[in-house]
Structure formats: C-alpha cells, structure tokens
Design an enzyme around this catalytic site. Structure first.
Site, PDB file in Angstrom:
ATOM      1  N   SER A 164      91.292  65.429 -15.348  1.00  0.00           N
ATOM      2  CA  SER A 164      92.027  65.607 -14.241  1.00  0.00           C
ATOM      3  C   SER A 164      91.144  65.428 -13.267  1.00  0.00           C
ATOM      4  O   SER A 164      91.295  65.443 -11.806  1.00  0.00           O
ATOM      5  CB  SER A 164      92.471  67.229 -14.092  1.00  0.00           C
ATOM      6  OG  SER A 164      91.814  67.839 -13.758  1.00  0.00           O
ATOM      7  N   THR A 210      95.705  65.354 -20.149  1.00  0.00           N
ATOM      8  CA  THR A 210      95.974  66.674 -19.161  1.00  0.00           C
ATOM      9  C   THR A 210      97.400  66.321 -18.964  1.00  0.00           C
ATOM     10  O   THR A 210      98.160  65.478 -19.015  1.00  0.00           O
ATOM     11  CB  THR A 210      95.252  66.444 -17.809  1.00  0.00           C
ATOM     12  OG1 THR A 210      95.617  65.476 -17.231  1.00  0.00           O
ATOM     13  CG2 THR A 210      93.712  66.595 -18.058  1.00  0.00           C
ATOM     14  N   ARG A 262      98.269  74.242  -9.690  1.00  0.00           N
ATOM     15  CA  ARG A 262      97.027  73.439  -8.858  1.00  0.00           C
ATOM     16  C   ARG A 262      96.902  74.139  -7.673  1.00  0.00           C
ATOM     17  O   ARG A 262      97.656  74.771  -7.079  1.00  0.00           O
ATOM     18  CB  ARG A 262      97.521  72.115  -8.652  1.00  0.00           C
ATOM     19  CG  ARG A 262      97.738  71.228  -9.690  1.00  0.00           C
ATOM     20  CD  ARG A 262      96.302  70.538 -10.107  1.00  0.00           C
ATOM     21  NE  ARG A 262      96.158  69.776 -11.073  1.00  0.00           N
ATOM     22  CZ  ARG A 262      95.995  70.011 -12.458  1.00  0.00           C
ATOM     23  NH1 ARG A 262      95.945  70.922 -13.058  1.00  0.00           N
ATOM     24  NH2 ARG A 262      95.995  69.081 -13.551  1.00  0.00           N
ATOM     25  N   ASP A 298      93.047  80.751 -11.137  1.00  0.00           N
ATOM     26  CA  ASP A 298      92.322  79.815 -12.020  1.00  0.00           C
ATOM     27  C   ASP A 298      92.236  78.412 -11.332  1.00  0.00           C
ATOM     28  O   ASP A 298      91.389  77.704 -11.711  1.00  0.00           O
ATOM     29  CB  ASP A 298      93.253  79.499 -13.272  1.00  0.00           C
ATOM     30  CG  ASP A 298      92.637  78.761 -14.280  1.00  0.00           C
ATOM     31  OD1 ASP A 298      91.550  79.078 -14.698  1.00  0.00           O
ATOM     32  OD2 ASP A 298      93.212  77.718 -14.483  1.00  0.00           O
ATOM     33  N   GLU A 343      88.397  72.086  -5.365  1.00  0.00           N
ATOM     34  CA  GLU A 343      87.489  72.275  -6.513  1.00  0.00           C
ATOM     35  C   GLU A 343      86.546  70.826  -6.686  1.00  0.00           C
ATOM     36  O   GLU A 343      87.204  70.068  -6.167  1.00  0.00           O
ATOM     37  CB  GLU A 343      88.383  72.301  -7.969  1.00  0.00           C
ATOM     38  CG  GLU A 343      89.226  73.559  -8.076  1.00  0.00           C
ATOM     39  CD  GLU A 343      89.948  73.497  -9.280  1.00  0.00           C
ATOM     40  OE1 GLU A 343      89.776  72.462 -10.230  1.00  0.00           O
ATOM     41  OE2 GLU A 343      90.919  74.068  -9.511  1.00  0.00           O
ATOM     42  N   HIS A 365      89.229  77.088 -13.640  1.00  0.00           N
ATOM     43  CA  HIS A 365      90.455  76.056 -14.100  1.00  0.00           C
ATOM     44  C   HIS A 365      90.281  75.808 -15.423  1.00  0.00           C
ATOM     45  O   HIS A 365      89.923  74.661 -16.052  1.00  0.00           O
ATOM     46  CB  HIS A 365      90.177  74.823 -12.959  1.00  0.00           C
ATOM     47  CG  HIS A 365      91.309  73.822 -13.247  1.00  0.00           C
ATOM     48  ND1 HIS A 365      91.505  72.996 -12.444  1.00  0.00           N
ATOM     49  CD2 HIS A 365      92.104  73.441 -14.385  1.00  0.00           C
ATOM     50  CE1 HIS A 365      92.627  72.257 -12.762  1.00  0.00           C
ATOM     51  NE2 HIS A 365      93.224  72.483 -13.731  1.00  0.00           N
ATOM     52  N   GLY A 409      94.049  76.272 -19.303  1.00  0.00           N
ATOM     53  CA  GLY A 409      94.330  75.344 -20.381  1.00  0.00           C
ATOM     54  C   GLY A 409      93.413  74.938 -21.403  1.00  0.00           C
ATOM     55  O   GLY A 409      93.557  73.998 -22.340  1.00  0.00           O
ATOM     56  N   TYR A 410      92.172  75.655 -21.518  1.00  0.00           N
ATOM     57  CA  TYR A 410      91.129  75.116 -22.052  1.00  0.00           C
ATOM     58  C   TYR A 410      91.089  76.002 -23.427  1.00  0.00           C
ATOM     59  O   TYR A 410      89.689  75.923 -24.121  1.00  0.00           O
ATOM     60  CB  TYR A 410      89.764  75.546 -21.272  1.00  0.00           C
ATOM     61  CG  TYR A 410      89.304  74.391 -20.537  1.00  0.00           C
ATOM     62  CD1 TYR A 410      90.247  73.367 -20.377  1.00  0.00           C
ATOM     63  CD2 TYR A 410      87.963  74.384 -20.371  1.00  0.00           C
ATOM     64  CE1 TYR A 410      89.561  72.436 -19.465  1.00  0.00           C
ATOM     65  CE2 TYR A 410      87.412  73.265 -19.250  1.00  0.00           C
ATOM     66  CZ  TYR A 410      88.341  72.410 -19.057  1.00  0.00           C
ATOM     67  OH  TYR A 410      87.850  71.159 -18.286  1.00  0.00           O
TER      68      TYR A 410
HETATM   69  N1  LIG Z   1      95.149  75.601 -14.963  1.00  0.00           N
HETATM   70  C1  LIG Z   1      95.383  74.937 -16.019  1.00  0.00           C
HETATM   71  O1  LIG Z   1      94.251  74.849 -16.839  1.00  0.00           O
HETATM   72  C2  LIG Z   1      96.415  73.989 -16.202  1.00  0.00           C
HETATM   73  C3  LIG Z   1      96.846  73.509 -17.452  1.00  0.00           C
HETATM   74  C4  LIG Z   1      98.187  72.759 -17.523  1.00  0.00           C
HETATM   75  C5  LIG Z   1      98.798  72.619 -16.644  1.00  0.00           C
HETATM   76  N2  LIG Z   1      98.404  72.979 -15.335  1.00  0.00           N
HETATM   77  C6  LIG Z   1      99.248  72.680 -14.196  1.00  0.00           C
HETATM   78  O2  LIG Z   1     100.574  73.063 -14.219  1.00  0.00           O
HETATM   79  C7  LIG Z   1     101.269  72.146 -13.875  1.00  0.00           C
HETATM   80  C8  LIG Z   1     102.830  72.533 -14.445  1.00  0.00           C
HETATM   81  O3  LIG Z   1     102.732  71.985 -16.065  1.00  0.00           O
HETATM   82  P1  LIG Z   1     104.081  71.877 -17.051  1.00  0.00           P
HETATM   83  O4  LIG Z   1     103.278  71.346 -18.178  1.00  0.00           O
HETATM   84  O5  LIG Z   1     104.636  73.171 -16.824  1.00  0.00           O
HETATM   85  O6  LIG Z   1     104.681  70.563 -16.266  1.00  0.00           O
HETATM   86  P2  LIG Z   1     106.074  70.336 -16.287  1.00  0.00           P
HETATM   87  O7  LIG Z   1     106.050  68.930 -15.529  1.00  0.00           O
HETATM   88  O8  LIG Z   1     106.728  70.132 -17.646  1.00  0.00           O
HETATM   89  O9  LIG Z   1     106.864  71.282 -15.439  1.00  0.00           O
HETATM   90  C9  LIG Z   1     106.504  71.394 -14.245  1.00  0.00           C
HETATM   91  C10 LIG Z   1     108.070  71.943 -13.600  1.00  0.00           C
HETATM   92  O10 LIG Z   1     107.932  72.328 -12.106  1.00  0.00           O
HETATM   93  C11 LIG Z   1     109.095  72.013 -11.513  1.00  0.00           C
HETATM   94  N3  LIG Z   1     108.899  71.923 -10.058  1.00  0.00           N
HETATM   95  C12 LIG Z   1     108.736  70.842  -9.421  1.00  0.00           C
HETATM   96  N4  LIG Z   1     108.705  71.253  -8.150  1.00  0.00           N
HETATM   97  C13 LIG Z   1     108.987  72.342  -7.945  1.00  0.00           C
HETATM   98  C14 LIG Z   1     109.130  73.288  -6.916  1.00  0.00           C
HETATM   99  N5  LIG Z   1     108.993  72.885  -5.534  1.00  0.00           N
HETATM  100  N6  LIG Z   1     109.558  74.512  -6.959  1.00  0.00           N
HETATM  101  C15 LIG Z   1     109.653  74.925  -8.410  1.00  0.00           C
HETATM  102  N7  LIG Z   1     109.540  74.361  -9.178  1.00  0.00           N
HETATM  103  C16 LIG Z   1     109.195  72.975  -9.170  1.00  0.00           C
HETATM  104  C17 LIG Z   1     109.802  70.901 -12.108  1.00  0.00           C
HETATM  105  O11 LIG Z   1     111.083  70.569 -12.116  1.00  0.00           O
HETATM  106  C18 LIG Z   1     109.134  71.135 -13.637  1.00  0.00           C
HETATM  107  O12 LIG Z   1     110.198  71.619 -14.181  1.00  0.00           O
HETATM  108  C19 LIG Z   1     100.933  70.872 -14.013  1.00  0.00           C
HETATM  109  O13 LIG Z   1     101.391  69.855 -13.438  1.00  0.00           O
HETATM  110  C20 LIG Z   1      99.545  70.879 -13.989  1.00  0.00           C
HETATM  111  O14 LIG Z   1      99.292  70.645 -12.489  1.00  0.00           O
HETATM  112  C21 LIG Z   1      97.200  73.567 -14.983  1.00  0.00           C
HETATM  113  O1  LIG Z   2      96.717  69.472 -16.142  1.00  0.00           O
HETATM  114  C1  LIG Z   2      96.182  70.133 -17.136  1.00  0.00           C
HETATM  115  O2  LIG Z   2      96.331  69.881 -18.421  1.00  0.00           O
HETATM  116  C2  LIG Z   2      94.762  71.082 -16.722  1.00  0.00           C
HETATM  117  O3  LIG Z   2      94.616  71.316 -15.560  1.00  0.00           O
HETATM  118  C3  LIG Z   2      93.599  70.553 -17.380  1.00  0.00           C
HETATM  119  O4  LIG Z   2      93.310  71.659 -18.316  1.00  0.00           O
HETATM  120  C4  LIG Z   2      92.489  70.496 -16.652  1.00  0.00           C
HETATM  121  O5  LIG Z   2      91.286  70.330 -17.284  1.00  0.00           O
HETATM  122  P1  LIG Z   2      90.334  69.198 -16.813  1.00  0.00           P
HETATM  123  O6  LIG Z   2      91.200  67.872 -17.090  1.00  0.00           O
HETATM  124  O7  LIG Z   2      89.950  69.268 -15.414  1.00  0.00           O
HETATM  125  O8  LIG Z   2      89.216  69.143 -17.642  1.00  0.00           O
END
Ligand SMILES: NC(=O)c1ccc[n+]([C@@H]2O[C@H](COP(=O)([O-])OP(=O)(O)OC[C@H]3O[C@@H](n4cnc5c(N)ncnc54)[C@H](O)[C@@H]3O)[C@@H](O)[C@H]2O)c1
Ligand SMILES: O=C(O)[C@H](O)[C@H](O)COP(=O)(O)O
Length: 382
Positions: free
Chosen positions: A45, A66, A208, A232, A237, A254, A257-258
């Site tokens: 990412s 990711t 995010r 997180d 960042e 962040h 997801g690790y």
């Molecule tokens: N912190 C981390 O390490 C980490 C890890 C994985 C994912 N993420 C983040 O988490 C996000 C979600 O992951 P996911 O796998 O569930 O994605 P996903 O695409 O499966 O689901 C996202 C959901 O959010 C909904 N959505 C969109 N806009 C919205 C709004 N305004 N209000 C409420 N809901 C809304 C969508 O309809 C969808 O159902 C990713 O896009 C990524 O940015 C972070």
């Molecule tokens: O979107 C994702 O899958 C997560 O935010 C992901 O774990 C971030 O990790 P990075 O790509 O920054 O290593």
C-alpha cells in the site's frame, strides 16, 4: 520477464522466481527509473501507482498484495490497458483479530468480563467488517452494521444509519478510503461527528487514516470527556502526529492486517492473478509456505474461568499493547527520523500467527467455553 517488486512483499522468490527475474526495490521510495524496464509491478500500500510512476514503462500487469487499493489509479491503468489485480480479503481475519484483541482489553479496562454487555457499530461491512461481525455475533455482542452502499442494493437489509452505528459502545471503522461519490469516506468522521462521541465510547480506526479528520480528533481529545480512541491507521503515514499518539489509548503502526497468514495470502492472491494474466497454471499455495507456529497448543481445564482462558489464549497469539509500546518508543526521535522509524516497525514486524494456528485442548470444560473459543477462531481438541 522482469518483475519489479516491493522488497517487503513476503515470499517473493518462492512464488515468482520461476515466472521471471525478481528485482526488489523500496516500496516507499519507488521511482519511474525503478520500474522503467519492468514487465510486471508488484506493490503493497505504500507505493502510489499512477501515471507519474508508470508513464513510459513497459509494465503490463500491476498487482497489489493488499486489500486497500486507494494507492492505485485504477482508471488510469485501465485507460492504458494495464491489467490490475488486488488481494481482497487477504488479511481480513487478521484485522478482525486485531479488533477483537483491542475490544477484549477495553472490556477489562471497564471492569467487565463479558462480551455480551457490549454493542459494536461496524462502519463498512465488507470482508473485514463482515468477518468481525460474524465473530462478535457468536460472542453475543449486539452488532450494528452501517454500510450505505450495500444497503442501497436490492435484497440487502438489516443495516443501520451512520448515526446509529456511532451511538454504540464500540465503533470500528472498516471502509475503504474514497474521495468522490455519494459515499465518499474521506473525513467521514469530522469535527461534528467526533464532537458527538461520548466519554464511555471506544472508537477504533483500522481502515484508512484519512477516514477520520485527525486534526479534529486531536481537538476532540483535548476537550472535556473525550472518547477512548485506538488508531492503527493515520493521516500522513509514515510521518504521523506525535501529539495524536500521545492522546490515544492504543497506537499501532498500520499493522492490523500483518498476521503472517494475511501477508502470505496477499502474495498468493497476486501470484494467482499474474498466473491468470499469463495463462500459467497455479502451482503454489500460501499454506505450503507457512511454518509451524512457535505456539501450536494450549490446554485449559475446568479450573480456568471462561474469560481468563480465552484472553490468555488470545494474548498468547497477539497483544496489541506490544505494538503500541514499540510505536511510542519511536516518538521521542527527531521529527525527520520518525517516518523512517514507523516504516522500520512495519518492515521488521515480528511473526504474528492467527488464532486458528493454535489448537486448544479442553478438559472437563463447559460447552459455553468451547463455543467462545470457536467464535474467536481457535481450533479445538476436546
Ligand atoms: N489496517 C490494516 O492493516 C488494514 C488491513 C486491511 C484492510 N484495511 C482497510 O480496510 C478497508 C476495508 O477492508 P475490506 O476488506 O472490508 O474491504 P471491502 O471492500 O470488502 O469492504 C468495504 C465495505 O465498506 C463499504 N463502504 C464504502 N463506503 C462506505 C461508507 N461511506 N460508509 C460505510 N460503508 C462504506 C463498502 O460498501 C464495503 O462493503 C480496506 O479498503 C483497507 O483500506 C486496513
Ligand atoms: O489494505 C491492506 O491490505 C492493508 O492496509 C495492508 O495490510 C497494509 O500493509 P502495507 O501494504 O502497507 O504493507
């Protein structure tokens, strides 16, 4: 074939070395020169993939290991006929376990010892939000899902408004970062909504950073009766605000997801995408590269209370306070060194295994304890 890849993608050689030559480069600092002669680009990412990076290169396939794709200009790739593949859901379980671990600490902090007393508002009910909801449901929490894009689809029901989700004891954000359109999430939680949060609430953001207005959050945390906050993900960042780190309860770099499973599944999914693109057979699976976990078995007898048995098991796998301590230790560095320190915490992240890697042996324990372990995702040996 030349494959240019972020050096932080695990198992690059194991998955890709019989497809092409793999050249590792820094994901954060990737430049047009790095990718100019590449056929395939593999990122995570931290690399912005757009015209500025790729114009003039011969890249024909981009994969991001990711879930999030906000760092990729997908319409531009499409306009240039460059194939694109992400890794939806790859680390969803890892993020769900991160949130469960945080919530279990919160329950203890409040002097409670039961999941059932809690209402949890999940904003964004996709792969992560749905997996988390499933586990929390089994744990008897009251779960409220807010997902306006899904709610607008025919046949989808049972969703609540954002305001209703934001009234729950725990609010956890799992939307993608989007800047345009009816459901844009950039600064979804701005000053007004942060103002309405109560002191007895817990807000977790592991989606995010930009979904929460961090300046407004800082102001809210400086007022009387602030909510408890766990972050997180952060705006800007890796150069995150030390003042914000100072004011939140748990601060992590962040890494929700690790888990090793989550990262390796991310690599597996872009390997599968590249095989499809090249018309090659898929010969490798994430499971064949996962080592035996350092902790593979835990035993409990009927002497252990349900809460202590399950929290001991969870924290033996993962305790977010370790990540919090490591991040806080970097905050007293000079401002210009903090970004590098944030990235190093992520690059050198210790091996973290998911709950399903541990077999729980139960002797003479109750059905309810078995159910709780199952709900959390542990494997049982009774
Ligand atoms: N912190 C981390 O390490 C980490 C890890 C994985 C994912 N993420 C983040 O988490 C996000 C979600 O992951 P996911 O796998 O569930 O994605 P996903 O695409 O499966 O689901 C996202 C959901 O959010 C909904 N959505 C969109 N806009 C919205 C709004 N305004 N209000 C409420 N809901 C809304 C969508 O309809 C969808 O159902 C990713 O896009 C990524 O940015 C972070
Ligand atoms: O979107 C994702 O899958 C997560 O935010 C992901 O774990 C971030 O990790 P990075 O790509 O920054 O290593």
């Amino acid at each position: 074939m030349l494959i240019v890849a972020d050096e932080n993608i695990p198992l690059l050689d194991s998955f890709f070395d019989d497809i092409g030559e793999v050249r590792r480069v820094s994901g954060r600092g990737m430049s047009p020169e790095d990718v100019q002669d590449a056929d395939v680009l593999l990122v995570r990412s931290v690399t912005r993939v757009d015209r500025d990076l790729l114009e003039g290169s011969r890249v024909k396939f981009v994969g991001t290991a990711t879930i999030g794709t906000d760092h990729v200009d997908v319409p531009w790739l499409e306009s240039r006929g460059i194939a694109f593949c992400a890794a939806p859901g790859c680390n969803a379980n890892s993020v769900a376990e991160y949130v469960l671990s945080v919530v279990s600490l919160h329950i203890e902090k409040k002097g409670l010892k039961d999941w059932a007393d809690l209402s949890v508002g999940i904003v964004g009910a996709g792969n992560v939000g749905s997996e988390l909801a499933r586990k929390l449901d089994w744990l008897d929490c009251t779960v409220k899902l807010c997902d306006p894009p899904r709610a607008a689809l025919e046949g989808e029901e049972g969703f609540v408004s954002l305001d209703e989700a934001l009234a729950c004891d725990v609010i956890t954000l799992h939307t993608p970062l989007t800047r345009d359109g009816e459901h844009a999430t950039y600064h979804l939680l701005g000053a007004g909504r942060l103002q309405a949060l109560r002191a007895d609430q817990l807000l977790i953001n592991s989606g995010r950073g930009e979904v929460v207005d961090c300046r407004a959050l800082l102001d809210r945390l400086d007022e009387a009766n602030p909510p408890t906050v766990v972050l997180d993900v952060w705006e800007q960042e890796p150069r995150i605000s030390p003042e914000l780190v100072d004011r939140v309860w748990i601060a992590t770099p962040h890494i929700a997801g690790y888990s090793l499973e989550g990262k390796v599944q991310g690599t597996e999914m872009i390997y599968q995408g590249l095989c499809r693109f090249l018309g090659l057979p898929v010969r490798k699976k994430a499971g064949q590269f996962l080592p035996e976990p350092a902790l593979s078995k835990l035993s409990f007898t009927s002497a252990a209370s349900e809460w202590s048995a399950t929290t001991v098991a969870m924290r033996s796998c993962y305790d977010p306070r370790m990540d919090d301590s490591r991040l806080r230790l970097t905050m007293d560095r000079e401002a210009r060194e903090r970004g590098g320190a944030f990235d190093r915490l992520r690059r050198d992240y210790p091996v973290r295994r998911e709950f399903s890697s541990v077999k729980i042996q139960l002797k003479g324990t109750s059905k309810s304890l078995q159910d709780t372990f199952r709900a959390l995702g542990f494997k049982l040996k009774i």
